[in-house]
Write a protein that holds these residues in place. Structure first.
Motif, PDB file in Angstrom:
ATOM      1  N   GLU A   1       1.037  -3.919   4.269  1.00 37.23           N
ATOM      2  CA  GLU A   1      -0.131  -4.565   3.683  1.00 37.23           C
ATOM      3  C   GLU A   1      -0.103  -4.466   2.158  1.00 37.23           C
ATOM      4  OE1 GLU A   1      -2.502  -6.240   5.267  1.00 37.23           O
ATOM      5  OE2 GLU A   1      -1.413  -5.940   7.147  1.00 37.23           O
ATOM      6  N   PRO A   2      -0.629  -5.499   1.478  1.00 37.51           N
ATOM      7  CA  PRO A   2      -0.694  -5.427   0.008  1.00 37.51           C
ATOM      8  C   PRO A   2      -1.710  -4.399  -0.452  1.00 37.51           C
ATOM      9  CG  PRO A   2      -1.770  -7.413   0.822  1.00 37.51           C
ATOM     10  CD  PRO A   2      -1.101  -6.786   2.005  1.00 37.51           C
TER      11      PRO A   2
ATOM     12  N   TRP B   1      13.250  -5.505  -3.071  1.00 39.56           N
ATOM     13  CA  TRP B   1      12.289  -4.423  -2.930  1.00 39.56           C
ATOM     14  C   TRP B   1      12.675  -3.293  -3.888  1.00 39.56           C
ATOM     15  CZ3 TRP B   1       7.926  -4.458   0.056  1.00 39.56           C
ATOM     16  CH2 TRP B   1       7.825  -5.452   1.052  1.00 39.56           C
ATOM     17  N   VAL B   2      11.688  -2.655  -4.483  1.00 40.57           N
ATOM     18  CA  VAL B   2      11.918  -1.520  -5.376  1.00 40.57           C
ATOM     19  C   VAL B   2      10.936  -0.416  -5.018  1.00 40.57           C
ATOM     20  CG1 VAL B   2      11.898  -0.692  -7.756  1.00 40.57           C
ATOM     21  CG2 VAL B   2      12.797  -2.958  -7.252  1.00 40.57           C
ATOM     22  N   THR B   3      11.443   0.803  -4.928  1.00 40.93           N
ATOM     23  CA  THR B   3      10.572   1.973  -4.755  1.00 40.93           C
ATOM     24  C   THR B   3      10.817   2.922  -5.917  1.00 40.93           C
ATOM     25  OG1 THR B   3      12.136   3.264  -3.421  1.00 40.93           O
ATOM     26  CG2 THR B   3      10.735   1.704  -2.259  1.00 40.93           C
TER      27      THR B   3
ATOM     28  N   VAL C   1       0.819  -1.207   0.000  1.00 41.67           N
ATOM     29  CA  VAL C   1       0.000   0.000   0.000  1.00 41.67           C
ATOM     30  C   VAL C   1       0.860   1.267   0.000  1.00 41.67           C
ATOM     31  CG1 VAL C   1      -2.010  -1.029   1.095  1.00 41.67           C
ATOM     32  CG2 VAL C   1      -0.151  -0.176   2.527  1.00 41.67           C
ATOM     33  N   ASN C   2       2.113   1.167   0.458  1.00 42.24           N
ATOM     34  CA  ASN C   2       2.984   2.344   0.432  1.00 42.24           C
ATOM     35  C   ASN C   2       3.650   2.547  -0.925  1.00 42.24           C
ATOM     36  OD1 ASN C   2       4.884   0.316   0.396  1.00 42.24           O
ATOM     37  ND2 ASN C   2       5.912   0.917   2.293  1.00 42.24           N
ATOM     38  N   GLY C   3       3.323   1.705  -1.895  1.00 38.51           N
ATOM     39  CA  GLY C   3       3.871   1.832  -3.241  1.00 38.51           C
ATOM     40  C   GLY C   3       5.108   1.011  -3.497  1.00 38.51           C
ATOM     41  N   ALA C   4       5.687   0.387  -2.456  1.00 35.81           N
ATOM     42  CA  ALA C   4       6.875  -0.434  -2.653  1.00 35.81           C
ATOM     43  C   ALA C   4       6.518  -1.720  -3.384  1.00 35.81           C
ATOM     44  CB  ALA C   4       7.522  -0.753  -1.312  1.00 35.81           C
ATOM     45  N   VAL C   5       7.431  -2.166  -4.232  1.00 38.63           N
ATOM     46  CA  VAL C   5       7.259  -3.393  -5.006  1.00 38.63           C
ATOM     47  C   VAL C   5       8.187  -4.459  -4.450  1.00 38.63           C
ATOM     48  CG1 VAL C   5       7.552  -4.445  -7.277  1.00 38.63           C
ATOM     49  CG2 VAL C   5       6.593  -2.137  -7.087  1.00 38.63           C
TER      50      VAL C   5
ATOM     51  N   GLY D   1       3.495 -12.907 -21.216  1.00 44.71           N
ATOM     52  CA  GLY D   1       3.905 -12.613 -19.856  1.00 44.71           C
ATOM     53  C   GLY D   1       2.745 -12.130 -19.010  1.00 44.71           C
ATOM     54  N   TRP D   2       3.082 -11.730 -17.771  1.00 44.62           N
ATOM     55  CA  TRP D   2       2.075 -11.223 -16.839  1.00 44.62           C
ATOM     56  C   TRP D   2       2.611  -9.942 -16.200  1.00 44.62           C
ATOM     57  CZ3 TRP D   2      -2.773 -13.462 -15.574  1.00 44.62           C
ATOM     58  CH2 TRP D   2      -3.044 -14.645 -16.289  1.00 44.62           C
ATOM     59  N   ARG D   3       1.691  -9.166 -15.661  1.00 39.15           N
ATOM     60  CA  ARG D   3       2.102  -7.913 -15.054  1.00 39.15           C
ATOM     61  C   ARG D   3       1.183  -7.570 -13.877  1.00 39.15           C
ATOM     62  NH1 ARG D   3       0.009  -3.577 -19.692  1.00 39.15           N
ATOM     63  NH2 ARG D   3      -2.242  -3.913 -19.338  1.00 39.15           N
ATOM     64  N   VAL D   4       1.732  -6.724 -12.988  1.00 33.96           N
ATOM     65  CA  VAL D   4       0.953  -6.169 -11.888  1.00 33.96           C
ATOM     66  C   VAL D   4       0.980  -4.659 -12.064  1.00 33.96           C
ATOM     67  CG1 VAL D   4       0.707  -5.938  -9.399  1.00 33.96           C
ATOM     68  CG2 VAL D   4       1.583  -8.073 -10.365  1.00 33.96           C
ATOM     69  N   VAL D   5      -0.184  -4.070 -12.238  1.00 32.95           N
ATOM     70  CA  VAL D   5      -0.289  -2.636 -12.469  1.00 32.95           C
ATOM     71  C   VAL D   5      -0.657  -1.953 -11.159  1.00 32.95           C
ATOM     72  CG1 VAL D   5      -1.446  -0.815 -13.774  1.00 32.95           C
ATOM     73  CG2 VAL D   5      -0.983  -3.035 -14.844  1.00 32.95           C
ATOM     74  N   ALA D   6       0.159  -0.979 -10.763  1.00 31.96           N
ATOM     75  CA  ALA D   6      -0.094  -0.217  -9.546  1.00 31.96           C
ATOM     76  C   ALA D   6      -0.030   1.267  -9.867  1.00 31.96           C
ATOM     77  CB  ALA D   6       0.911  -0.581  -8.461  1.00 31.96           C
ATOM     78  N   GLU D   7      -0.296   2.091  -8.869  1.00 28.38           N
ATOM     79  CA  GLU D   7      -0.390   3.532  -9.089  1.00 28.38           C
ATOM     80  C   GLU D   7       0.934   4.129  -9.547  1.00 28.38           C
ATOM     81  OE1 GLU D   7      -1.502   7.620  -6.582  1.00 28.38           O
ATOM     82  OE2 GLU D   7      -1.522   5.649  -5.598  1.00 28.38           O
TER      83      GLU D   7
END
Length: 791
Positions: free
Chosen positions: A103-104, A271-273, A78-82, A117-123
């Motif tokens: 939290e996710p 982890w990536v920010t 939820v904090n934007g970290a991957v 392939g697959w992807r996860v799209v976030a803000e």
């Protein structure tokens, strides 16, 4: 023993004396034999890659992608970290993470991508996974920031930890920063950088691959497309090979920048920010913990004194500063003040009334800080050794015997700080330090260091550690040993003095060190390269989340020239940790010499004047994770010239400092970011972006203030004052101020100010929920120019 080991042994015996020299020879042999018996050489290995994609399983914030020979878990918090982890590695708590995994993000979902392939799209980012295990981090607009190629593992046929390699690509224009406190930085050029905390025997100016006192597998990458931080959460020994990219390489095509991470073991979890530098460091702080807030006195001038004299010598050091009107806030006593250099003791003959002296100095505004080292002398009858033996807190080897090494007091043993019980026991020992009148501690030789005539000056790699109940050896524990020692000291001091903020300073550390205190540069080499490297270290640590750091002015050994000493002092006066230093092999280093006294006083007085600003920066660092000392590109990552500028820095949002880093300079070029900047000495205005040539007489180093800045300072009467630099015509300015609320745990309200022109005068007002109001302290406007009217 080969010929080189024999030569090293003879040199060691000659330099430290026969008794101690022979101990180091025996220790080196014990270490070699222990590792040979418990860590046999690696036999045959099997190479493994993920293989083709088989199936996917969506989950909260991402999901699991299964391949033929591995699986990958992806989560966006939820904090934007991957996060992603291979072979079942999850985002569980670690030494780096402050608490449990965030939290996710329920809005982040796993969905099909191009080419199967697959992807996860976030803000803030999209994470894409190819059919063979490559992982891409993209901006919301689809630009690739980082591409992780499929990893490769080398697994021993007979069992044991698997080595692994992760190759990555970044944009051709990208620049690398971070990896802890690197003397080769702050921009990390092509080379190989070791991820293994090193002790003081390592020359400061050694090659990049030789490591550093504080290493972290943390890279900050800045490119036109955006900024990102990547952290591979493994504490094992490893290396990072970096190669910057090249635009238009070859037949007109860009050559991407490359990073090759090789680890000797541990999980492959990452982890990536992503975002602006401020956003990236804020997210990083939310993962690894807010920086500890140092006591206000620790933001002043501190002097490290080895302590081989007596109480009268200590009094003379303090009196020398007072007689010359040189501000002094703390004196650090090295282990030379202890009984036979044994930790948590005092030589009663030389310091018979240390608590009385400490109280006298405290009334004069000077605190005492004690050196604390992890090595405990093997001395039955010594309270620390006997207590640790009863509590079974010392590191043992693979056979169950207590590991013995060599430290300052001779033969020593080491607490296992990866065990909660050992940390609690050690923290309780600080009651003795507080009873002696000390207000804080600085950790030395905490890599940990065990002197050895040859080989690595640390514990055997086969030494066993608790690792919070999991169990493991020193290969996994080495890099977090100092971090856990800092935790023990911080938690011990906080429990013993709950109304005061602890002061803990470490030589070594790892990701998350900021939760417990700051870092000092250790044994920096005396010379102009050491001066330049001091700045590089502080900048690098700040970009890895450790904002409170600084060097020992003048270096560790030898006698710097008056010019070098003065330039070092002038730089350090603008760094968060401001510490001058004397040592047995460095001579007296108080700034008393006739060649430097007057100019040194100017630097020390200016630091005292800026203390409210440093208090503000410390509070803001705790709340935002932003470093106090920042690269010039901090707010202008698109400016490529600023990315390559390493000889100046921003101190918060308001000031730009351009130290003199070479001999004989009477002028220097300074690159200014966009906007109007005032030379604080002349109040002359310059318009950026530009490169300007300014005077660098011995009396000063160039410092510039941003137009519109609001800087809290101490007025001539010592009371708080706002120094406001006039905004450019037609523009507004402003700043944040956090008033000093003492050394307790009260977090004062952030005061927000705006500055603007109103007719021919500059108006400064405080913003609040109820609108604008008068400032809480007097205001002095600077940079008005000859034609502008005074307030």
């Amino acid at each position: 023993m080969d010929g080189r080991d024999l030569v090293r042994s003879m040199k060691t015996v000659g330099s430290v004396g026969v008794a101690q020299g022979l101990r180091t020879v025996r220790a080196a042999w014990r270490r070699r034999r222990a590792d040979a018996a418990a860590l046999p050489s690696r036999g045959a290995e099997r190479a493994r890659v993920p293989g083709p994609m088989r199936e996917v399983e969506p989950g909260p914030g991402g999901g699991v992608v299964r391949f033929g020979r591995s699986e990958l878990r992806i989560l966006v918090a939820v904090n934007g970290a991957v996060f992603w982890g291979w072979d079942g590695a999850g985002p569980e708590s670690s030494y780096a993470l402050a608490d449990r995994c965030p939290e996710p993000d329920p809005r982040a979902v796993l969905e099909p991508d191009k080419d199967g392939g697959w992807r996860v799209v976030a803000e803030r980012a999209t994470v894409a996974v190819s059919r063979h295990g490559a992982v891409e981090v993209r901006t919301p607009g689809g630009v690739v920031l980082r591409r992780e190629l499929p990893p490769r593992w080398w697994e021993p046929v007979d069992g044991g930890p698997a080595r692994w390699t992760q190759r990555s690509e970044v944009a051709a224009d990208a620049r690398f920063f971070g990896l802890g406190g690197r003397s080769a930085g702050p921009r990390l050029r092509d080379g190989t950088y070791r991820l293994w905390n090193t002790g003081p025997d390592l020359p400061f100016a050694a090659a990049a691959e030789e490591g550093a006192s504080v290493t972290m597998p943390v890279q900050l990458v800045v490119a036109d497309a955006g900024t990102h931080l990547v952290f591979h959460d493994s504490t094992w020994d490893g290396t990072v090979a970096l190669r910057e990219g090249e635009e238009g390489a070859g037949s007109g095509h860009d050559r991407p920048g490359r990073s090759v991470l090789r680890m000797d073991g541990g999980p492959l979890r990452c982890w990536v920010t992503v975002g602006t530098p401020a956003r990236v460091l804020l997210t990083w702080a939310s993962l690894t913990g807010a920086p500890a807030l140092p006591p206000a006195w620790a933001l002043g001038h501190q002097h490290a004194w080895w302590g081989l004299g007596d109480e009268q010598d200590l009094r003379r050091v303090v009196a020398g500063h007072q007689e010359r009107d040189l501000p002094l806030d703390a004196v650090h006593l090295g282990l030379g003040h202890a009984d036979a250099e044994r930790v948590f003791t005092v030589d009663e003959e030389r310091f018979p009334k240390l608590p009385v002296l400490a109280e006298e100095l405290r009334r004069e505004g000077v605190r005492l800080v004690s050196a604390v080292e992890p090595a405990v002398a093997v001395a039955p009858g010594n309270a620390v050794y006997d207590g640790g033996t009863r509590g079974d807190v010392f590191v043992r080897d693979a056979t169950g015997a207590v590991v013995r090494g060599v430290g300052r007091p001779g033969e020593v043993v080491f607490p296992d700080f990866t065990h909660a019980g050992a940390r609690e026991w050690w923290g309780g020992l600080h009651e003795e330090r507080l009873g002696r009148g000390f207000s804080g501690v600085w950790h030395d030789l905490d890599a940990p260091t065990s002197f050895a005539a040859f080989g690595e000056p640390t514990l055997p790699r086969s030494a066993r550690h608790a690792l919070e109940g999991r169990g493991g050896d020193h290969r996994e524990a080495h890099n977090v040993y100092a971090l856990c020692m800092a935790r023990a000291g911080y938690e011990g001091l906080r429990a013993l003095t709950p109304d005061e903020r602890p002061f803990v300073l470490s030589r070594s550390g790892w990701a998350g060190l900021q939760r417990y205190g700051g870092a000092w540069s250790g044994g920096v080499a005396t010379g102009w390269p050491g001066l330049r490297a001091s700045l590089a270290q502080v900048l690098g640590l700040g970009l890895c989340g450790v904002p409170f750091a600084g060097p020992d002015v003048g270096g560790a050994e030898g006698s710097p020239s008056p010019e070098l000493y003065l330039r070092w002092l002038q730089l350090a006066a603008y760094l968060p940790l401001f510490r001058t230093s004397s040592a047995t092999r460095a001579g007296r280093r108080e700034p008393f010499g006739a060649e430097v006294l007057e100019h040194a006083r100017v630097a020390l007085v200016e630091r005292r004047r800026l203390l409210p600003y440093f208090v503000t920066l410390a509070h803001l660092a705790r709340r935002t994770g932003a470093p106090c000392v920042r690269p010039l590109w901090w707010q202008a990552t698109e400016d490529r010239a600023l990315r390559d500028c390493e000889d100046a820095f921003l101190l918060g949002d308001c000031l730009l400092v351009a130290p003199v880093l070479g001999a004989g300079a009477d002028r220097r070029a300074v690159r200014l970011p966009r906007g109007r900047w005032y030379d604080v000495a002349t109040e002359r205005a310059y318009e950026g972006p530009a490169q300007v040539l300014v005077d660098t007489s011995p009396a000063r180093i160039p410092v510039f203030a941003r137009a519109g800045a609001v800087v809290p300072v101490r007025g001539e009467d010592g009371a708080p004052e706002l120094e406001v630099w006039a905004p450019a015509r037609g523009r507004t300015g402003g700043g944040l101020v956090v008033p000093d609320a003492g050394d307790g745990w009260v977090e004062p309200e952030i005061e927000r100010y705006v500055s603007r022109w109103e007719g021919r005068r500059v108006v400064v007002e405080r913003e609040g929920e109820d609108g604008l109001s008068e400032p809480s302290c007097p205001v002095r406007v600077r940079g008005l120019g000859e034609r502008a009217a005074q307030m």
